[in-house]
Design a protein around this motif. Sequence first.
Motif, PDB file in Angstrom:
ATOM      1  N   TYR A 121     -20.349  33.853  35.779  1.00 20.81           N
ATOM      2  CA  TYR A 121     -21.518  33.760  36.630  1.00 20.81           C
ATOM      3  C   TYR A 121     -22.531  32.833  35.966  1.00 20.81           C
ATOM      4  N   PHE A 136     -25.500  39.062  43.751  1.00 24.45           N
ATOM      5  CA  PHE A 136     -26.695  39.573  43.091  1.00 24.45           C
ATOM      6  C   PHE A 136     -27.957  39.231  43.861  1.00 24.45           C
ATOM      7  N   GLY A 172     -10.493  46.567  36.547  1.00 24.67           N
ATOM      8  CA  GLY A 172     -10.076  46.766  37.922  1.00 24.67           C
ATOM      9  C   GLY A 172      -9.077  45.728  38.375  1.00 24.67           C
ATOM     10  N   THR A 173      -8.011  46.156  38.986  1.00 23.93           N
ATOM     11  CA  THR A 173      -7.023  45.203  39.504  1.00 23.93           C
ATOM     12  C   THR A 173      -7.146  45.062  41.015  1.00 23.93           C
ATOM     13  N   GLY A 174      -7.643  46.048  41.645  1.00 26.19           N
ATOM     14  CA  GLY A 174      -7.825  45.943  43.086  1.00 26.19           C
ATOM     15  C   GLY A 174      -9.299  45.853  43.378  1.00 26.19           C
ATOM     16  N   GLY A 175      -9.791  46.719  44.230  1.00 24.83           N
ATOM     17  CA  GLY A 175     -11.221  46.690  44.501  1.00 24.83           C
ATOM     18  C   GLY A 175     -12.012  47.112  43.292  1.00 24.83           C
ATOM     19  N   ILE A 176     -13.205  46.616  43.207  1.00 26.37           N
ATOM     20  CA  ILE A 176     -14.019  46.933  42.038  1.00 26.37           C
ATOM     21  C   ILE A 176     -14.830  48.195  42.250  1.00 26.37           C
ATOM     22  N   ASP A 206      -9.814  32.402  41.528  1.00 30.10           N
ATOM     23  CA  ASP A 206     -10.692  32.147  42.674  1.00 30.10           C
ATOM     24  C   ASP A 206     -11.799  31.220  42.194  1.00 30.10           C
ATOM     25  N   LEU A 219     -27.782  36.089  39.942  1.00 32.90           N
ATOM     26  CA  LEU A 219     -26.549  35.538  39.384  1.00 32.90           C
ATOM     27  C   LEU A 219     -25.701  34.902  40.472  1.00 32.90           C
ATOM     28  N   PHE A 236     -22.040  33.513  41.459  1.00 29.61           N
ATOM     29  CA  PHE A 236     -20.620  33.599  41.123  1.00 29.61           C
ATOM     30  C   PHE A 236     -20.029  32.207  40.954  1.00 29.61           C
ATOM     31  N   GLY A 255     -13.160  46.636  47.887  1.00 30.56           N
ATOM     32  CA  GLY A 255     -11.860  45.983  47.870  1.00 30.56           C
ATOM     33  C   GLY A 255     -11.919  44.530  47.468  1.00 30.56           C
ATOM     34  N   PHE A 256     -13.114  43.999  47.297  1.00 24.84           N
ATOM     35  CA  PHE A 256     -13.237  42.605  46.886  1.00 24.84           C
ATOM     36  C   PHE A 256     -13.885  42.531  45.512  1.00 24.84           C
ATOM     37  N   GLN A 257     -13.709  41.415  44.866  1.00 20.40           N
ATOM     38  CA  GLN A 257     -14.100  41.318  43.476  1.00 20.40           C
ATOM     39  C   GLN A 257     -15.467  40.716  43.240  1.00 20.40           C
ATOM     40  N   LEU A 265     -22.958  33.549  32.180  1.00 19.01           N
ATOM     41  CA  LEU A 265     -22.539  34.902  31.824  1.00 19.01           C
ATOM     42  C   LEU A 265     -21.067  35.112  32.147  1.00 19.01           C
ATOM     43  N   SER A 278     -13.870  29.493  44.125  1.00 24.07           N
ATOM     44  CA  SER A 278     -14.715  29.162  45.266  1.00 24.07           C
ATOM     45  C   SER A 278     -16.193  29.000  44.915  1.00 24.07           C
ATOM     46  N   TYR A 297     -13.296  33.477  39.152  1.00 26.00           N
ATOM     47  CA  TYR A 297     -12.724  34.799  38.859  1.00 26.00           C
ATOM     48  C   TYR A 297     -11.249  34.648  38.522  1.00 26.00           C
ATOM     49  N   TYR A 353     -14.675  37.122  34.860  1.00 24.31           N
ATOM     50  CA  TYR A 353     -15.549  36.438  35.794  1.00 24.31           C
ATOM     51  C   TYR A 353     -16.555  35.567  35.036  1.00 24.31           C
ATOM     52  N   GLN A 397      -7.749  36.943  37.611  1.00 23.83           N
ATOM     53  CA  GLN A 397      -7.122  38.264  37.650  1.00 23.83           C
ATOM     54  C   GLN A 397      -5.678  38.111  37.217  1.00 23.83           C
TER      55      GLN A 397
END
Lengths: 113, 117
Positions: B35, A103, B97-101, B56, B43, B45, A97-99, B91, B58, B48, B33, B50
Amino acid sequence: AQSVTQLDSHVSVSEGTPVLLRCNYSSSYSPSLFWYVQHPNKGLQLLLKYTSAATLVKGINGFEAEFKKSETSFHLTKPSAHMSDAAEYFCVVSLTGFQKLVFGTGTRLLVSP
Amino acid sequence: GAGVSQSPSNKVTEKGKDVELRCDPISGHTALYWYRQSLGQGLEFLIYFQGNSAPDKSGLPSDRFSAERTGGSVSTLTIQRTQQEDSAVYLCASSSGTGGISSYGYTFGSGTRLTVV
Protein backbone atom coordinates in the motif's frame (compact mmCIF):
# COMPACT_ATOMS: atom_id res chain seq x y z
CA ALA A 1 -17.78 0.43 -5.59
CA GLN A 2 -16.95 0.33 -1.95
CA SER A 3 -15.66 3.34 -0.06
CA VAL A 4 -15.44 4.84 3.39
CA THR A 5 -15.81 8.42 4.54
CA GLN A 6 -14.28 9.57 7.78
CA LEU A 7 -16.19 12.67 8.63
CA ASP A 8 -13.55 14.39 10.76
CA SER A 9 -9.92 14.88 9.86
CA HIS A 10 -9.10 15.85 13.47
CA VAL A 11 -10.83 15.18 16.79
CA SER A 12 -9.66 16.77 20.03
CA VAL A 13 -10.70 15.48 23.44
CA SER A 14 -9.56 15.84 27.02
CA GLU A 15 -8.16 12.90 28.90
CA GLY A 16 -10.94 10.99 30.63
CA THR A 17 -13.71 12.16 28.27
CA PRO A 18 -15.47 10.01 25.66
CA VAL A 19 -14.12 9.49 22.15
CA LEU A 20 -16.25 9.33 19.01
CA LEU A 21 -14.64 8.84 15.60
CA ARG A 22 -17.17 8.76 12.80
CA CYS A 23 -17.14 6.55 9.73
CA ASN A 24 -19.69 5.99 6.99
CA TYR A 25 -19.27 3.31 4.36
CA SER A 26 -20.62 2.61 0.94
CA SER A 27 -20.85 -0.96 -0.28
CA SER A 28 -23.19 -2.76 -2.59
CA TYR A 29 -22.68 -6.03 -0.80
CA SER A 30 -22.19 -7.25 2.72
CA PRO A 31 -19.03 -5.53 3.86
CA SER A 32 -16.32 -6.35 6.32
CA LEU A 33 -15.34 -3.28 8.31
CA PHE A 34 -12.23 -2.58 10.30
CA TRP A 35 -10.64 0.13 12.38
CA TYR A 36 -6.88 0.44 12.33
CA VAL A 37 -4.72 2.73 14.49
CA GLN A 38 -1.37 4.18 13.51
CA HIS A 39 0.86 5.69 16.16
CA PRO A 40 3.67 8.02 15.05
CA ASN A 41 6.45 6.14 13.34
CA LYS A 42 4.71 2.86 14.01
CA GLY A 43 2.96 0.35 11.78
CA LEU A 44 -0.79 0.04 11.46
CA GLN A 45 -2.45 -2.01 14.17
CA LEU A 46 -5.84 -3.68 13.92
CA LEU A 47 -8.20 -2.34 16.60
CA LEU A 48 -11.32 -4.31 15.76
CA LYS A 49 -13.28 -5.85 12.90
CA TYR A 50 -16.88 -6.44 11.94
CA THR A 51 -17.64 -9.52 9.86
CA SER A 52 -21.44 -9.90 9.97
CA ALA A 53 -21.60 -11.46 13.41
CA ALA A 54 -22.51 -9.22 16.37
CA THR A 55 -23.18 -5.63 15.37
CA LEU A 56 -21.40 -4.28 18.46
CA VAL A 57 -17.75 -5.12 18.17
CA LYS A 58 -15.27 -4.83 20.99
CA GLY A 59 -11.63 -4.22 20.24
CA ILE A 60 -8.38 -3.67 22.02
CA ASN A 61 -7.62 -0.86 24.47
CA GLY A 62 -11.27 -0.33 25.40
CA PHE A 63 -12.44 0.68 21.92
CA GLU A 64 -15.65 -0.56 20.40
CA ALA A 65 -17.66 0.09 17.25
CA GLU A 66 -21.24 -0.48 16.25
CA PHE A 67 -22.30 -1.52 12.76
CA LYS A 68 -25.54 0.22 11.79
CA LYS A 69 -26.72 -0.91 8.40
CA SER A 70 -29.64 1.55 8.29
CA GLU A 71 -27.21 4.43 8.73
CA THR A 72 -24.32 2.81 6.82
CA SER A 73 -22.12 3.75 9.75
CA PHE A 74 -19.38 2.13 11.78
CA HIS A 75 -18.40 4.73 14.37
CA LEU A 76 -15.56 4.06 16.80
CA THR A 77 -16.06 4.91 20.48
CA LYS A 78 -14.27 4.74 23.79
CA PRO A 79 -15.80 5.80 27.12
CA SER A 80 -12.70 7.48 28.49
CA ALA A 81 -9.73 8.74 26.48
CA HIS A 82 -6.17 8.13 27.56
CA MET A 83 -3.14 10.11 26.52
CA SER A 84 -1.77 7.01 24.79
CA ASP A 85 -4.80 6.98 22.47
CA ALA A 86 -3.44 9.95 20.55
CA ALA A 87 -2.84 8.58 17.04
CA GLU A 88 -4.27 8.38 13.53
CA TYR A 89 -7.30 6.14 13.12
CA PHE A 90 -8.40 4.60 9.84
CA CYS A 91 -11.80 3.15 9.00
CA VAL A 92 -11.50 0.41 6.42
CA VAL A 93 -13.95 -1.56 4.30
CA SER A 94 -13.62 -4.72 2.31
CA LEU A 95 -16.06 -6.93 0.51
CA THR A 96 -16.35 -10.23 2.31
CA GLY A 97 -14.37 -12.75 0.32
CA PHE A 98 -12.10 -10.20 -1.29
CA GLN A 99 -8.62 -9.20 -0.34
CA LYS A 100 -8.33 -5.50 -0.94
CA LEU A 101 -8.86 -3.13 1.91
CA VAL A 102 -10.17 0.33 1.07
CA PHE A 103 -9.00 2.89 3.59
CA GLY A 104 -10.58 6.13 4.69
CA THR A 105 -8.43 9.25 4.81
CA GLY A 106 -7.96 8.95 8.55
CA THR A 107 -8.88 10.88 11.69
CA ARG A 108 -6.17 12.27 13.90
CA LEU A 109 -7.13 11.99 17.57
CA LEU A 110 -5.57 14.55 19.88
CA VAL A 111 -5.81 14.01 23.63
CA SER A 112 -5.05 16.86 26.00
CA PRO A 113 -4.34 16.55 29.74
CA GLY B 1 10.65 -12.65 12.67
CA ALA B 2 7.69 -11.74 14.80
CA GLY B 3 6.43 -8.96 12.57
CA VAL B 4 6.56 -7.59 9.05
CA SER B 5 9.92 -6.01 8.39
CA GLN B 6 10.52 -3.30 5.80
CA SER B 7 13.75 -1.75 4.63
CA PRO B 8 14.98 0.84 4.36
CA SER B 9 12.90 2.79 6.85
CA ASN B 10 13.75 6.02 5.07
CA LYS B 11 14.95 6.65 1.52
CA VAL B 12 15.81 9.93 -0.13
CA THR B 13 16.44 9.74 -3.85
CA GLU B 14 16.90 12.11 -6.74
CA LYS B 15 14.22 12.49 -9.34
CA GLY B 16 14.79 10.05 -12.19
CA LYS B 17 16.60 7.43 -10.14
CA ASP B 18 15.31 3.90 -9.53
CA VAL B 19 14.56 2.65 -6.01
CA GLU B 20 13.89 -0.75 -4.49
CA LEU B 21 11.87 -1.24 -1.33
CA ARG B 22 11.98 -4.53 0.53
CA CYS B 23 9.40 -6.37 2.60
CA ASP B 24 9.91 -9.44 4.78
CA PRO B 25 6.49 -10.81 5.71
CA ILE B 26 5.64 -12.88 8.74
CA SER B 27 6.90 -16.41 8.28
CA GLY B 28 4.17 -18.65 6.91
CA HIS B 29 1.91 -15.85 5.72
CA THR B 30 0.86 -16.63 2.19
CA ALA B 31 -0.63 -13.24 1.33
CA LEU B 32 1.43 -10.07 0.90
CA TYR B 33 0.21 -6.59 0.07
CA TRP B 34 1.76 -3.25 -0.80
CA TYR B 35 0.00 0.00 0.00
CA ARG B 36 1.03 3.62 -0.43
CA GLN B 37 0.20 6.38 2.03
CA SER B 38 0.61 9.89 0.73
CA LEU B 39 0.62 12.91 3.02
CA GLY B 40 -2.87 13.51 4.41
CA GLN B 41 -4.33 10.60 2.49
CA GLY B 42 -5.60 7.17 3.33
CA LEU B 43 -3.86 4.08 2.13
CA GLU B 44 -3.87 3.31 -1.56
CA PHE B 45 -3.75 -0.33 -2.61
CA LEU B 46 -0.90 -1.12 -4.99
CA ILE B 47 -0.45 -4.87 -5.43
CA TYR B 48 -1.36 -8.18 -3.81
CA PHE B 49 0.42 -11.55 -3.87
CA GLN B 50 -1.23 -14.80 -2.81
CA GLY B 51 0.89 -17.93 -2.81
CA ASN B 52 1.91 -18.94 -6.31
CA SER B 53 -1.01 -17.22 -8.01
CA ALA B 54 -0.53 -14.36 -10.44
CA PRO B 55 -0.41 -11.11 -8.47
CA ASP B 56 -3.22 -8.57 -8.52
CA LYS B 57 -1.48 -5.52 -9.96
CA SER B 58 -4.59 -3.45 -10.44
CA GLY B 59 -3.48 -0.74 -8.02
CA LEU B 60 -0.10 0.05 -9.53
CA PRO B 61 -0.29 3.70 -10.65
CA SER B 62 1.97 3.44 -13.69
CA ASP B 63 4.30 1.09 -15.54
CA ARG B 64 7.19 2.60 -13.60
CA PHE B 65 6.01 0.54 -10.65
CA SER B 66 6.63 -3.20 -10.40
CA ALA B 67 6.87 -5.77 -7.66
CA GLU B 68 7.98 -9.32 -7.28
CA ARG B 69 7.87 -11.90 -4.58
CA THR B 70 10.56 -14.52 -4.60
CA GLY B 71 10.02 -17.96 -3.12
CA GLY B 72 6.69 -16.94 -1.71
CA SER B 73 8.38 -14.86 0.96
CA VAL B 74 10.36 -11.64 0.51
CA SER B 75 8.92 -9.01 -1.80
CA THR B 76 10.57 -6.10 -3.57
CA LEU B 77 8.71 -3.06 -4.86
CA THR B 78 10.65 -1.25 -7.58
CA ILE B 79 9.96 2.28 -8.77
CA GLN B 80 11.78 3.31 -11.92
CA ARG B 81 12.56 6.88 -12.92
CA THR B 82 11.13 8.25 -9.68
CA GLN B 83 9.03 11.40 -9.73
CA GLN B 84 8.28 13.82 -6.90
CA GLU B 85 4.69 12.60 -6.74
CA ASP B 86 6.06 9.17 -5.79
CA SER B 87 7.03 10.60 -2.40
CA ALA B 88 5.01 8.71 0.20
CA VAL B 89 5.19 6.03 2.85
CA TYR B 90 5.10 2.59 1.29
CA LEU B 91 3.55 0.00 3.58
CA CYS B 92 3.74 -3.73 3.30
CA ALA B 93 1.34 -6.10 5.01
CA SER B 94 0.97 -9.84 5.24
CA SER B 95 -1.88 -12.12 6.14
CA SER B 96 -2.44 -15.79 6.66
CA GLY B 97 -5.80 -15.62 4.91
CA THR B 98 -6.08 -17.59 1.70
CA GLY B 99 -9.66 -16.83 0.92
CA GLY B 100 -11.67 -13.93 2.21
CA ILE B 101 -9.96 -11.73 4.70
CA SER B 102 -13.00 -11.46 6.88
CA SER B 103 -11.57 -13.85 9.43
CA TYR B 104 -8.16 -12.31 9.48
CA GLY B 105 -6.47 -9.03 9.91
CA TYR B 106 -3.47 -7.77 8.07
CA THR B 107 -0.19 -7.23 9.93
CA PHE B 108 1.50 -4.10 8.64
CA GLY B 109 5.16 -3.19 8.64
CA SER B 110 6.36 0.22 9.78
CA GLY B 111 6.80 1.34 6.21
CA THR B 112 9.45 2.95 4.04
CA ARG B 113 9.29 6.73 3.81
CA LEU B 114 10.35 7.64 0.29
CA THR B 115 11.28 11.22 -0.51
CA VAL B 116 12.05 12.17 -4.10
CA VAL B 117 13.96 15.43 -4.40
